[in-house]
Design an enzyme around this catalytic site. Structure first.
Site, PDB file in Angstrom:
ATOM      1  N   HIS A 105      -4.625 -96.195 -18.578  1.00  0.00           N
ATOM      2  CA  HIS A 105      -3.481 -96.263 -19.635  1.00  0.00           C
ATOM      3  C   HIS A 105      -4.131 -96.446 -20.920  1.00  0.00           C
ATOM      4  O   HIS A 105      -5.190 -96.887 -21.140  1.00  0.00           O
ATOM      5  CB  HIS A 105      -2.631 -97.388 -19.160  1.00  0.00           C
ATOM      6  CG  HIS A 105      -1.696 -97.538 -17.953  1.00  0.00           C
ATOM      7  ND1 HIS A 105      -0.557 -96.949 -17.950  1.00  0.00           N
ATOM      8  CD2 HIS A 105      -2.164 -97.665 -16.602  1.00  0.00           C
ATOM      9  CE1 HIS A 105      -0.120 -97.038 -16.551  1.00  0.00           C
ATOM     10  NE2 HIS A 105      -0.999 -97.514 -15.916  1.00  0.00           N
ATOM     11  N   ASP A 124      -6.781 -98.754 -13.079  1.00  0.00           N
ATOM     12  CA  ASP A 124      -6.151 -99.968 -13.613  1.00  0.00           C
ATOM     13  C   ASP A 124      -7.241-101.161 -13.472  1.00  0.00           C
ATOM     14  O   ASP A 124      -6.626-102.333 -13.925  1.00  0.00           O
ATOM     15  CB  ASP A 124      -4.684-100.399 -13.119  1.00  0.00           C
ATOM     16  CG  ASP A 124      -3.683 -99.420 -13.567  1.00  0.00           C
ATOM     17  OD1 ASP A 124      -3.862 -98.635 -14.466  1.00  0.00           O
ATOM     18  OD2 ASP A 124      -2.588 -99.402 -13.103  1.00  0.00           O
ATOM     19  N   ASP A 168       2.599 -94.376 -10.669  1.00  0.00           N
ATOM     20  CA  ASP A 168       2.125 -93.855 -11.937  1.00  0.00           C
ATOM     21  C   ASP A 168       0.607 -93.261 -11.853  1.00  0.00           C
ATOM     22  O   ASP A 168       0.296 -92.560 -12.816  1.00  0.00           O
ATOM     23  CB  ASP A 168       2.194 -94.654 -13.258  1.00  0.00           C
ATOM     24  CG  ASP A 168       1.521 -95.923 -12.825  1.00  0.00           C
ATOM     25  OD1 ASP A 168       1.578 -96.395 -11.956  1.00  0.00           O
ATOM     26  OD2 ASP A 168       1.047 -96.376 -14.017  1.00  0.00           O
ATOM     27  N   HIS A 169       0.120 -93.232 -10.708  1.00  0.00           N
ATOM     28  CA  HIS A 169      -1.380 -92.760 -10.377  1.00  0.00           C
ATOM     29  C   HIS A 169      -1.348 -91.838  -9.560  1.00  0.00           C
ATOM     30  O   HIS A 169      -2.402 -91.006  -9.363  1.00  0.00           O
ATOM     31  CB  HIS A 169      -2.334 -93.875 -10.281  1.00  0.00           C
ATOM     32  CG  HIS A 169      -2.384 -94.863 -11.492  1.00  0.00           C
ATOM     33  ND1 HIS A 169      -3.453 -94.824 -12.447  1.00  0.00           N
ATOM     34  CD2 HIS A 169      -1.691 -95.825 -11.931  1.00  0.00           C
ATOM     35  CE1 HIS A 169      -3.386 -95.592 -13.413  1.00  0.00           C
ATOM     36  NE2 HIS A 169      -2.148 -96.562 -13.109  1.00  0.00           N
ATOM     37  N   HIS A 226      -6.466-105.673  -9.063  1.00  0.00           N
ATOM     38  CA  HIS A 226      -4.917-105.266  -9.470  1.00  0.00           C
ATOM     39  C   HIS A 226      -4.518-104.540  -8.315  1.00  0.00           C
ATOM     40  O   HIS A 226      -3.042-105.094  -8.021  1.00  0.00           O
ATOM     41  CB  HIS A 226      -5.473-103.947 -10.374  1.00  0.00           C
ATOM     42  CG  HIS A 226      -4.102-102.960 -10.800  1.00  0.00           C
ATOM     43  ND1 HIS A 226      -3.235-103.825 -11.756  1.00  0.00           N
ATOM     44  CD2 HIS A 226      -3.571-101.950 -10.502  1.00  0.00           C
ATOM     45  CE1 HIS A 226      -2.081-103.010 -11.665  1.00  0.00           C
ATOM     46  NE2 HIS A 226      -2.709-101.699 -11.135  1.00  0.00           N
ATOM     47  N   HIS A 271      -0.509 -96.819  -6.857  1.00  0.00           N
ATOM     48  CA  HIS A 271       0.695 -96.759  -7.632  1.00  0.00           C
ATOM     49  C   HIS A 271       1.217 -95.777  -8.031  1.00  0.00           C
ATOM     50  O   HIS A 271       0.508 -94.848  -8.184  1.00  0.00           O
ATOM     51  CB  HIS A 271       0.279 -97.954  -8.660  1.00  0.00           C
ATOM     52  CG  HIS A 271       0.097 -99.292  -8.419  1.00  0.00           C
ATOM     53  ND1 HIS A 271      -0.226-100.238  -9.366  1.00  0.00           N
ATOM     54  CD2 HIS A 271       0.703-100.090  -7.470  1.00  0.00           C
ATOM     55  CE1 HIS A 271      -0.241-101.542  -8.868  1.00  0.00           C
ATOM     56  NE2 HIS A 271       0.289-101.157  -7.648  1.00  0.00           N
ATOM     57  N   HIS A 330      -5.811 -95.626  -7.112  1.00  0.00           N
ATOM     58  CA  HIS A 330      -4.755 -96.574  -6.377  1.00  0.00           C
ATOM     59  C   HIS A 330      -3.647 -96.066  -6.073  1.00  0.00           C
ATOM     60  O   HIS A 330      -3.309 -95.130  -6.485  1.00  0.00           O
ATOM     61  CB  HIS A 330      -5.076 -98.005  -7.222  1.00  0.00           C
ATOM     62  CG  HIS A 330      -4.131 -98.036  -8.227  1.00  0.00           C
ATOM     63  ND1 HIS A 330      -4.702 -97.625  -9.503  1.00  0.00           N
ATOM     64  CD2 HIS A 330      -2.963 -99.003  -8.765  1.00  0.00           C
ATOM     65  CE1 HIS A 330      -3.821 -97.580 -10.467  1.00  0.00           C
ATOM     66  NE2 HIS A 330      -2.965 -98.638 -10.325  1.00  0.00           N
TER      67      HIS A 330
HETATM   68 ZN   LIG Z   1      -1.502 -99.685 -11.221  1.00  0.00          ZN
END
Ligand SMILES: [Zn+2]
Length: 309
Positions: free
Chosen positions: A173, A134, A58-59, A110, A56, A54
């Site tokens: 995570h 996530d 941090d990905h 998410h 975001h 996705h």
């Molecule tokens: Zn995320």
């Protein structure tokens, strides 16, 4: 299929999946490209593709730099908000990397454009692997930031819940310990939660011992890249990521994917579909069990924690 588990940032996992015959490699959720390329170089593999779960930060934040450093790279995902995307995937689509098959499973909730990736390999006894970003973690899932609760239930129960129970989950995570501690507060009489929590605490203690100091996150992720075969212990967890807007998000609802997963002509056992059940009063007098409980068949066996080993 070999999976390199690469802890990055606060508690994220980045992955490198290696097809051991052709030495082709596919990365999942590239947050720190230089760290990934170190491992690509050390393994002597040919990186061809990035699968992003996705959009975001941090990905997906490493996609632009990685594409610059590694010309010709395919960056794939389901959401147009993903940086450096070269092609948008659709639900149910199948990709192939040598003997490795990838089934793309749209799992909104998410984020509206969250894609999970289910991988298996021809002529290989290893169980299949799910890269769940996530959407699904160990003992938890990412927060619902986009879409409806019904969409999220469908993603967890109808799309991921029907995967073969031996599937190994590699999530985005390391939040295992925090998720289980929360679960125990909600259901203090749940023996499965109690057992899993004590297993997770043993894992953290072992990691702290190996590192000679405290772990970083609640699950005590390791500092170095680890390596897991799909048949080994699995990583998992999930986290909140950062909220995004709905601009460019896919609108297509997921369609049914055949629940029959086959490999080498043999059918995998598919568990009964998960149900959302209204729990009655707990025999142990636990008032929290008055709330609804999502039951994921096989989840007790799929669960696993662990950072790299
Ligand atoms: Zn995320």
């Amino acid at each position: 299929m070999k999976v390199k588990v690469i802890p990055v940032l606060e508690d994220n996992y980045m992955y490198l999946v290696i097809e051991e015959h052709t030495r082709e490699a596919v990365a999942v959720d590239v947050a720190v490209p230089k760290r990934l390329l170190e491992i690509v170089g050390r393994e002597g593999v040919s990186l061809t593709t990035v699968l992003t779960t996705h959009h975001h930060w941090d990905h997906a934040r490493g996609n632009v730099e990685l594409a610059r450093l590694w010309p010709g790279l395919a960056v794939l995902g389901a959401d147009e908000r993903i940086c450096a995307l070269t092609r948008r995937l659709t639900h149910g689509e199948e990709l192939r990397f040598g003997a490795i098959h990838v089934r793309c499973l749209l799992t909104p909730g998410h984020t509206s454009g969250h894609m999970s990736y289910f991988l298996w390999e021809d002529e290989c006894p290893d169980p299949p692997a799910l890269f769940s970003g996530d959407a699904l973690s160990v003992a938890g899932c990412g927060p619902r930031l986009e879409g409806t609760a019904q969409q999220m239930y469908r993603s967890l129960a109808k799309t991921l819940g029907i995967l073969p129970p031996e599937t190994k989950v590699f999530c985005g995570h390391e939040h295992t310990l925090a998720n289980l501690e929360f679960a125990q507060k909600v259901e203090p009489c749940n023996d499965h939660v109690r057992a899993k929590l004590s297993w997770a605490k043993r894992g953290v203690r072992a990691q702290v011992h190996r590192q000679g100091g405290p772990g970083r996150g609640p699950g005590g992720t390791l500092q170095r890249a680890g390596e897991l075969r799909a048949r080994g212990r699995t990583a998992a967890a999930t986290g909140p990521g950062s909220p995004g807007t709905a601009v460019g998000a896919p609108e297509h609802p997921p369609t049914e994917v055949s629940p029959v997963w086959t490999r080498r002509g043999a059918r995998w056992h598919i568990p009964p579909p998960p149900t959302l059940r209204q729990s009655g009063p707990c025999p142990g007098g636990c008032p929290a069990l008055e709330t609804s409980t999502l039951v994921l068949p096989g989840s007790g066996r799929v669960g696993l924690l662990s950072g790299p080993v």
